[in-house]
Design a protein around this motif. Structure first.
Motif, PDB file in Angstrom:
ATOM      1  N   PHE A 410       4.226   3.805   5.254  1.00  0.00           N
ATOM      2  CA  PHE A 410       3.765   4.995   4.530  1.00  0.00           C
ATOM      3  C   PHE A 410       4.659   5.264   3.321  1.00  0.00           C
ATOM      4  O   PHE A 410       4.176   5.629   2.239  1.00  0.00           O
ATOM      5  CB  PHE A 410       3.759   6.199   5.471  1.00  0.00           C
ATOM      6  N   ALA A 411       5.979   5.075   3.490  1.00  0.00           N
ATOM      7  CA  ALA A 411       6.896   5.298   2.373  1.00  0.00           C
ATOM      8  C   ALA A 411       6.709   4.279   1.256  1.00  0.00           C
ATOM      9  O   ALA A 411       6.954   4.580   0.077  1.00  0.00           O
ATOM     10  CB  ALA A 411       8.338   5.260   2.888  1.00  0.00           C
ATOM     11  N   LEU A 412       6.269   3.070   1.609  1.00  0.00           N
ATOM     12  CA  LEU A 412       6.103   2.008   0.618  1.00  0.00           C
ATOM     13  C   LEU A 412       4.729   2.021  -0.047  1.00  0.00           C
ATOM     14  O   LEU A 412       4.485   1.213  -0.959  1.00  0.00           O
ATOM     15  CB  LEU A 412       6.324   0.640   1.275  1.00  0.00           C
ATOM     16  N   LEU A 413       3.837   2.904   0.388  1.00  0.00           N
ATOM     17  CA  LEU A 413       2.478   2.905  -0.154  1.00  0.00           C
ATOM     18  C   LEU A 413       2.424   2.998  -1.682  1.00  0.00           C
ATOM     19  O   LEU A 413       1.646   2.273  -2.324  1.00  0.00           O
ATOM     20  CB  LEU A 413       1.669   4.037   0.472  1.00  0.00           C
ATOM     21  N   PRO A 414       3.225   3.870  -2.317  1.00  0.00           N
ATOM     22  CA  PRO A 414       3.168   3.903  -3.790  1.00  0.00           C
ATOM     23  C   PRO A 414       3.488   2.557  -4.425  1.00  0.00           C
ATOM     24  O   PRO A 414       2.866   2.180  -5.430  1.00  0.00           O
ATOM     25  CB  PRO A 414       4.217   4.965  -4.151  1.00  0.00           C
ATOM     26  N   LEU A 415       4.444   1.822  -3.849  1.00  0.00           N
ATOM     27  CA  LEU A 415       4.787   0.513  -4.394  1.00  0.00           C
ATOM     28  C   LEU A 415       3.684  -0.500  -4.098  1.00  0.00           C
ATOM     29  O   LEU A 415       3.362  -1.348  -4.939  1.00  0.00           O
ATOM     30  CB  LEU A 415       6.116   0.040  -3.788  1.00  0.00           C
ATOM     31  N   ILE A 416       3.088  -0.401  -2.925  1.00  0.00           N
ATOM     32  CA  ILE A 416       2.010  -1.332  -2.569  1.00  0.00           C
ATOM     33  C   ILE A 416       0.829  -1.168  -3.508  1.00  0.00           C
ATOM     34  O   ILE A 416       0.171  -2.152  -3.891  1.00  0.00           O
ATOM     35  CB  ILE A 416       1.585  -1.093  -1.102  1.00  0.00           C
ATOM     36  N   ARG A 417       0.547   0.057  -3.891  1.00  0.00           N
ATOM     37  CA  ARG A 417      -0.625   0.323  -4.742  1.00  0.00           C
ATOM     38  C   ARG A 417      -0.391  -0.048  -6.204  1.00  0.00           C
ATOM     39  O   ARG A 417      -1.304   0.099  -7.023  1.00  0.00           O
ATOM     40  CB  ARG A 417      -1.010   1.806  -4.659  1.00  0.00           C
ATOM     41  N   VAL A 418       0.814  -0.507  -6.555  1.00  0.00           N
ATOM     42  CA  VAL A 418       1.082  -0.874  -7.953  1.00  0.00           C
ATOM     43  C   VAL A 418       0.203  -2.033  -8.386  1.00  0.00           C
ATOM     44  O   VAL A 418      -0.341  -2.052  -9.493  1.00  0.00           O
ATOM     45  CB  VAL A 418       2.577  -1.217  -8.139  1.00  0.00           C
ATOM     46  N   GLY A 419       0.063  -3.029  -7.524  1.00  0.00           N
ATOM     47  CA  GLY A 419      -0.750  -4.183  -7.883  1.00  0.00           C
ATOM     48  C   GLY A 419      -0.475  -5.370  -6.982  1.00  0.00           C
ATOM     49  O   GLY A 419       0.426  -5.337  -6.125  1.00  0.00           O
ATOM     50  N   PRO A 420      -1.217  -6.453  -7.164  1.00  0.00           N
ATOM     51  CA  PRO A 420      -1.087  -7.630  -6.296  1.00  0.00           C
ATOM     52  C   PRO A 420       0.303  -8.267  -6.330  1.00  0.00           C
ATOM     53  O   PRO A 420       0.811  -8.705  -5.300  1.00  0.00           O
ATOM     54  CB  PRO A 420      -2.152  -8.592  -6.839  1.00  0.00           C
TER      55      PRO A 420
END
Length: 604
Positions: A410-420
């Motif tokens: 959950f904490a990493l979601l913003p980084l995950i949504r950056v891109g592939p």
């Protein structure tokens, strides 16, 4: 109960080689993942990951054996993937797919335990195959997907074999270094002039017995490693001499006076440090400050007792006349695996537990409407250990690690949504983090494994984060609860039978060893001769007798069998006193064999 909880969550010292599988897996994953990223086909990551994750295996084996083992691991992964993808293409029934995934998981557990493949065991194979059972699939696409897995497996094979170019004897050097470090720890426990007087001395003897068992296990593992190397290899001969020095710690009496325990401890530790370095292997030579040859030192001892106490230090100067070979009746390879899978094997009830537990967990997950029932299958498969007690500890570790891992995801979601690209790099970082932490404790490694598993799902298509987190949490709880219930229902009463078999093997091996020692006590050479036994067929047979007692896992397997049976909740009375007596007498006989079998060939 409190003791088991502490044991389950306690952090261990990290394994000294954690970085090898971590970096190997990261490199093997990076090549196909970045290629698929460039091609815009990250939806194929699951298939390439199947082959790339094989880079986690076989890092403790010499390179020739590693090459063969990794080949079998890759082929096993591809076959498992092929079964899963074919089943997914032929049926859309999730109930049947859960059964298929559970049977494959049981096969993974049984075969990995029988082959003793080592970490990460069956878990990686089961995770990939169970996921593939629920991947939408067309039968015409299966060959391409298997080809991707095979290609990534080839990359993993090359990555794991690459260090042979710069450190060709790294695995065997490490095995011998660990044996020397165990020997150094045993020497440190010994005290000059110690006589048993009170309970503290009895406790010291118990601690020393544990240390002797650790030395025997480390030496056993190192000999098995050296046996995988061709006898003509010059480095093997030097490693054998160093391993004989480590093994000589077993020859010193458990009680009584040794010549220089502090010096021997430092010597073993210094040799271990030298072996771990990238320099030349250390030589075994005379003790500093004592220019005499070992035969001269031994000859000065006036009594058999004095000669015995000097033997451990003198054995450090011995040189094998020829490469040591295992006993001719030692069962290895496919025959050894089949022997462990014979009818009545204690491994079979564990396989049944996995099959039943995974099936029920998957069905409960389906009934609950969870969208990823294979996570429940994997959770149930992951908690099944050698006995019920260890399975209970693993269940706690699984729940704790997955809960914290979901928080990290959950904490990493913003980084995950950056891109592939961010997703690929994050997956590689999590892979390294998982291998760095899992050797401390399984739950700590699961903190990184959990978000990595969710990321693998994200590559196939983005889903609401809340749904992913809820599915993972429910499947974890379901898999753990059902798996524990199966541990209670599916008993493993054969675990006690394994103790009886191990006791019989130790008794037979010890009787043969004592017979050999009796033959060696006369003119043919034996432990009471000042110049030691002659090198030849008799000495070779003494070495084989030692191998049957220690290296054939007689003593090691007895201890393992007793610990496994002790952790099962439904067993008949365990022969604890018989096991303790057999171990005590077995280690005494092993000490005599070490003294008897070591050739006294001075190094000038």
């Amino acid at each position: 109960m409190r003791k088991h909880l502490r044991t389950a969550v306690r952090l261990r010292r990290p394994v000294d080689t954690w970085h090898k599988p971590a970096l190997s897996a990261a490199a093997a994953l990076a090549v196909p993942d970045l290629t698929l990223l460039a091609l815009g086909r990250l939806d194929l990551v699951l298939y390439t990951s199947a082959g790339a994750m094989c880079a986690l295996y076989a890092h403790g084996l010499p390179y020739a054996a590693r090459a063969r083992t990794l080949l079998w691991v890759v082929l096993g992964m591809v076959v498992s993937l092929g079964v899963a993808l074919t089943a997914a293409s032929l049926t859309a029934s999730p109930v049947l797919l859960v059964v298929g995934a559970s049977l494959v998981a049981a096969a993974h557990k049984t075969l990995c335990d029988a082959t003793r493949i080592g970490p990460p065991g069956n878990l990686i194979l089961t995770f990939i195959a169970s996921s593939a059972f629920f991947m939408p699939q067309r039968i015409g696409d299966v060959p391409l997907h298997l080809a991707l897995a095979l290609a990534a497996g080839a990359v993993a094979w090359l990555v794991c074999m690459a260090p042979v170019l710069v450190r060709p004897h790294g695995p065997e050097r490490l095995a011998v270094a660990r044996a020397l470090e165990s020997a150094a720890a045993l020497w440190r426990l010994r005290r000059e002039g110690a006589e048993p007087r009170d309970g503290r001395d009895a406790a010291l003897r118990d601690t020393e017995l544990t240390a002797r068992q650790a030395v025997a296990g480390a030496v056993n593992s190192a000999w098995h490693t050296l046996f995988l190397i061709p006898g003509a290899d010059p480095a093997r001969a030097r490693l054998e001499r160093l391993l004989a020095h480590a093994e000589s710690a077993l020859a010193a009496p458990c009680e009584g006076r040794t010549r220089t325990p502090a010096h021997e401890a430092e010597r073993c530790a210094a040799q271990a440090r030298a072996i771990r370095s990238r320099g030349a292997l250390p030589e075994i030579g005379p003790t500093p400050g004592d220019p005499r040859r070992p035969a001269e030192v031994t000859a000065e001892a006036g009594t058999a007792t004095e000669r015995e106490t000097r033997t451990a230090a003198d054995a450090a100067h011995t040189v094998p006349a020829a490469p040591r070979r295992p006993a001719p009746d030692r069962v290895t390879g496919v025959r050894a695996v089949l022997a462990r899978l014979r009818p009545g094997s204690p491994l079979l009830p564990i396989g049944v537990r996995v099959a039943v537990g995974c099936t029920l967990a998957g069905w409960v997950s389906l009934a609950a409407g969870v969208g990823h029932p294979y996570w429940a299958v994997v959770s149930a498969a992951s908690i099944h250990q050698a006995n019920s007690t260890l399975s209970g500890q693993r269940a706690l570790q699984r729940v704790l690690g997955n809960a914290l891992g979901l928080i990290l995801f959950f904490a990493l979601l913003p980084l995950i949504r950056v891109g592939p690209l961010a997703m690929v790099l994050l997956a590689l970082a999590l892979q390294i983090g998982a291998e760095a932490l899992i050797t401390r404790n399984y739950w700590l490694g699961s903190v990184c494994v959990t978000p990595m598993a969710l990321l693998l799902t994200e590559f196939g298509g983005r889903l609401p984060a809340g749904t992913l987190i809820a599915d993972r949490l429910i499947d974890t709880v379901v898999g753990v609860a059902v798996g524990l219930a199966c541990c209670a229902v599916v008993t493993n009463r054969r675990a006690t039978d394994r103790i009886d078999e191990a006791l019989a093997r130790v008794t037979a091996a010890r009787s043969a060893a004592l017979h050999r020692l009796g033959e060696g006590g006369g003119a043919g050479g034996g432990p009471d001769r000042e110049d030691g036994p002659a090198v030849g067929d008799g000495d070779r047979e003494s070495g084989w007798a030692r191998d049957r007692l220690a290296l054939s896992l007689s003593l090691v397997e007895l201890r393992e069998a007793f610990e496994v049976a002790s952790g099962e909740w439904w067993q008949r009375s365990l022969p604890a006193e018989r096991v303790a007596a057999a171990e005590r007498e077995g280690h005494r006989t092993l000490a005599r064999l070490v003294r008897h079998a070591a050739p006294r060939v001075p190094v000038s």
